[in-house]
Motif scaffolding. Structure first.
Motif, PDB file in Angstrom:
ATOM      1  N   PRO A  58      15.706   6.131  15.914  1.00  0.00           N
ATOM      2  CA  PRO A  58      14.131   5.600  16.054  1.00  0.00           C
ATOM      3  C   PRO A  58      13.962   6.943  14.541  1.00  0.00           C
ATOM      4  CG  PRO A  58      15.186   6.779  17.830  1.00  0.00           C
ATOM      5  CD  PRO A  58      16.834   7.267  16.812  1.00  0.00           C
ATOM      6  N   GLU A  59      12.291   5.868  14.435  1.00  0.00           N
ATOM      7  CA  GLU A  59      11.719   6.297  13.531  1.00  0.00           C
ATOM      8  C   GLU A  59      10.787   7.384  13.710  1.00  0.00           C
ATOM      9  OE1 GLU A  59       9.812   4.115   9.337  1.00  0.00           O
ATOM     10  OE2 GLU A  59      11.058   3.177  10.758  1.00  0.00           O
ATOM     11  N   ALA A  60      10.097   8.216  13.190  1.00  0.00           N
ATOM     12  CA  ALA A  60       8.569   9.067  13.464  1.00  0.00           C
ATOM     13  C   ALA A  60       8.146   8.864  11.860  1.00  0.00           C
ATOM     14  CB  ALA A  60       9.020  10.661  13.666  1.00  0.00           C
ATOM     15  N   GLN A  61       6.507   8.977  12.182  1.00  0.00           N
ATOM     16  CA  GLN A  61       5.574   8.711  11.968  1.00  0.00           C
ATOM     17  C   GLN A  61       5.608  10.189  11.088  1.00  0.00           C
ATOM     18  OE1 GLN A  61       2.918   6.773  11.750  1.00  0.00           O
ATOM     19  NE2 GLN A  61       2.030   7.233   9.977  1.00  0.00           N
ATOM     20  N   GLU A  62       5.892  11.073  10.631  1.00  0.00           N
ATOM     21  CA  GLU A  62       6.166  11.680   9.318  1.00  0.00           C
ATOM     22  C   GLU A  62       7.741  12.259  10.217  1.00  0.00           C
ATOM     23  OE1 GLU A  62       4.391  12.162   6.887  1.00  0.00           O
ATOM     24  OE2 GLU A  62       2.303  11.581   7.645  1.00  0.00           O
ATOM     25  N   GLU A  63       8.725  12.220   8.596  1.00  0.00           N
ATOM     26  CA  GLU A  63      10.252  12.698   8.744  1.00  0.00           C
ATOM     27  C   GLU A  63      10.582  13.043   7.718  1.00  0.00           C
ATOM     28  OE1 GLU A  63      11.734   9.592  10.804  1.00  0.00           O
ATOM     29  OE2 GLU A  63      11.691   8.325   9.564  1.00  0.00           O
ATOM     30  N   ASP A  64      11.666  13.427   7.663  1.00  0.00           N
ATOM     31  CA  ASP A  64      12.641  13.903   6.459  1.00  0.00           C
ATOM     32  C   ASP A  64      13.593  13.584   7.235  1.00  0.00           C
ATOM     33  OD1 ASP A  64      14.235  15.100   5.177  1.00  0.00           O
ATOM     34  OD2 ASP A  64      14.006  17.373   5.412  1.00  0.00           O
ATOM     35  N   ILE A  65      13.496  12.067   6.663  1.00  0.00           N
ATOM     36  CA  ILE A  65      14.684  11.185   6.820  1.00  0.00           C
ATOM     37  C   ILE A  65      16.327  11.877   6.224  1.00  0.00           C
ATOM     38  CG2 ILE A  65      15.517   8.903   6.064  1.00  0.00           C
ATOM     39  CD1 ILE A  65      12.770   8.528   5.016  1.00  0.00           C
ATOM     40  N   GLU A  66      16.430  12.489   5.525  1.00  0.00           N
ATOM     41  CA  GLU A  66      18.078  13.223   5.166  1.00  0.00           C
ATOM     42  C   GLU A  66      18.652  14.020   6.463  1.00  0.00           C
ATOM     43  OE1 GLU A  66      20.210  15.954   2.265  1.00  0.00           O
ATOM     44  OE2 GLU A  66      18.592  14.424   1.845  1.00  0.00           O
ATOM     45  N   ALA A  67      17.087  15.011   6.932  1.00  0.00           N
ATOM     46  CA  ALA A  67      16.957  16.020   7.915  1.00  0.00           C
ATOM     47  C   ALA A  67      17.771  15.062   9.392  1.00  0.00           C
ATOM     48  CB  ALA A  67      16.170  16.791   7.946  1.00  0.00           C
ATOM     49  N   VAL A  68      16.802  14.153   9.700  1.00  0.00           N
ATOM     50  CA  VAL A  68      16.561  13.265  10.762  1.00  0.00           C
ATOM     51  C   VAL A  68      18.608  12.182  10.232  1.00  0.00           C
ATOM     52  CG1 VAL A  68      16.651  11.029  12.100  1.00  0.00           C
ATOM     53  CG2 VAL A  68      14.688  12.265  10.846  1.00  0.00           C
ATOM     54  N   LEU A  69      18.648  12.228   9.441  1.00  0.00           N
ATOM     55  CA  LEU A  69      20.145  10.647   9.857  1.00  0.00           C
ATOM     56  C   LEU A  69      21.388  12.462   9.313  1.00  0.00           C
ATOM     57  CD1 LEU A  69      22.210   8.856   8.776  1.00  0.00           C
ATOM     58  CD2 LEU A  69      21.720   9.568   6.454  1.00  0.00           C
ATOM     59  N   LYS A  70      21.011  13.513   9.167  1.00  0.00           N
ATOM     60  CA  LYS A  70      22.401  14.926   8.933  1.00  0.00           C
ATOM     61  C   LYS A  70      21.910  15.361  10.273  1.00  0.00           C
ATOM     62  CE  LYS A  70      22.191  16.678   4.969  1.00  0.00           C
ATOM     63  NZ  LYS A  70      22.018  18.515   3.434  1.00  0.00           N
ATOM     64  N   LYS A  98       8.876  -1.319  15.294  1.00  0.00           N
ATOM     65  CA  LYS A  98      10.468  -1.047  15.084  1.00  0.00           C
ATOM     66  C   LYS A  98      10.747   0.581  14.229  1.00  0.00           C
ATOM     67  CE  LYS A  98      10.140  -6.671  14.887  1.00  0.00           C
ATOM     68  NZ  LYS A  98      10.545  -7.617  14.406  1.00  0.00           N
ATOM     69  N   HIS A  99      12.321   0.302  14.259  1.00  0.00           N
ATOM     70  CA  HIS A  99      12.832   1.651  13.485  1.00  0.00           C
ATOM     71  C   HIS A  99      13.497   0.635  12.068  1.00  0.00           C
ATOM     72  CE1 HIS A  99      12.144   3.120  16.582  1.00  0.00           C
ATOM     73  NE2 HIS A  99      12.476   2.846  17.919  1.00  0.00           N
TER      74      HIS A  99
END
Length: 241
Positions: A58-70, A98-99
């Motif tokens: 899932p994709e958020a409006q404001e996100e730390d993508i590396e933290a999300v993946l970890k 869409k993600h």
């Protein structure tokens, strides 16, 4: 009159032989271009060998993508060791509802391989996917071979696809045309072709090969036109990370 006929015949024979030489040289250039394209593809493969693409996160409006993946690797895949990345980002433009896939370049190849190998078991039945990244030309070849991979699996045969190479029962399969379910056989005369040169994407990487060809003049067989230049440019895009 007979002398003129003899001279014309000799000139014609010279033209035929020179044309054979030109055709042979052009075939050599064609072979060299194929080899150059394959070497360039190999270079592209090396630039993305540490990458994996993650689908369905899932994709958020404001996100730390590396933290999300970890967090995904830790909680969903159950890999507790800290994974390190050189770079992590989402692919393409943002589309509402869409993600976008996440592409990650791992610091250590062994960590990348662990995530890739554990993905089928840990993500079974879940709306996520983990895939290797390949250049477009390699993906085009894989698409041609994938039906044969699925066909071999339906036949309960051992099938393994490595990049753009398909092995069935430890034998490499070269065919790229459709086959009946009972006729999956190796055939080196039908190798999955590379991406057509005219449809290669634009790039900052460019290789140019110039060939000086000497051709006979059409109006005068004895007059040779020198320094006729054939310029062939190969363009392809190295995937970014």
């Amino acid at each position: 009159m007979d002398l003129q006929v003899v001279q014309i015949r000799k000139r014609s024979e010279v033209i035929v032989e020179e044309n054979k030489t030109v055709i042979s040289e052009l075939q050599t250039v064609k072979n060299n271009l194929f080899d150059l394209n394959e070497r360039h593809l190999d270079l592209q493969m090396r630039t993305v060998r540490d990458n994996l693409i993650f689908d369905g996160i899932p994709e958020a409006q404001e996100e730390d993508i590396e933290a999300v993946l970890k967090e995904f690797i830790h909680t969903v895949m159950g890999i507790e060791e800290g994974i390190q990345f050189h770079r992590v980002h989402r692919l393409g433009r943002k589309i509402p509802n869409k993600h976008r896939p996440i592409i990650a370049k791992f610091v250590l190849f062994k960590e990348r391989e662990r995530v890739r190998r554990e993905a089928p078991a840990t993500l079974v039945g879940k709306p996520f996917g983990v895939n290797e990244q390949y250049p477009k030309a390699i993906n085009d070849r894989r698409k041609l071979l994938y039906p044969h991979y699925k066909q071999a699996k339906r036949q309960n045969r051992k099938a393994v696809m490595v990049a753009d190479k398909l092995f069935v029962d430890n034998v490499r399969v070269y065919r790229s045309d459709p086959l009946p379910d009972d006729r999956l056989v190796p055939n080196r005369n039908h190798y999955a072709p590379a991406i057509p040169m005219e449809s290669a994407p634009s790039s900052k990487y460019r290789s140019t090969l110039r060939l000086n060809v000497t051709l006979p003049s059409a109006s005068n067989p004895e007059l040779r036109v020198a320094n006729t230049k054939t310029r062939i440019t190969i363009e392809s895009k190295t995937p970014d990370v």
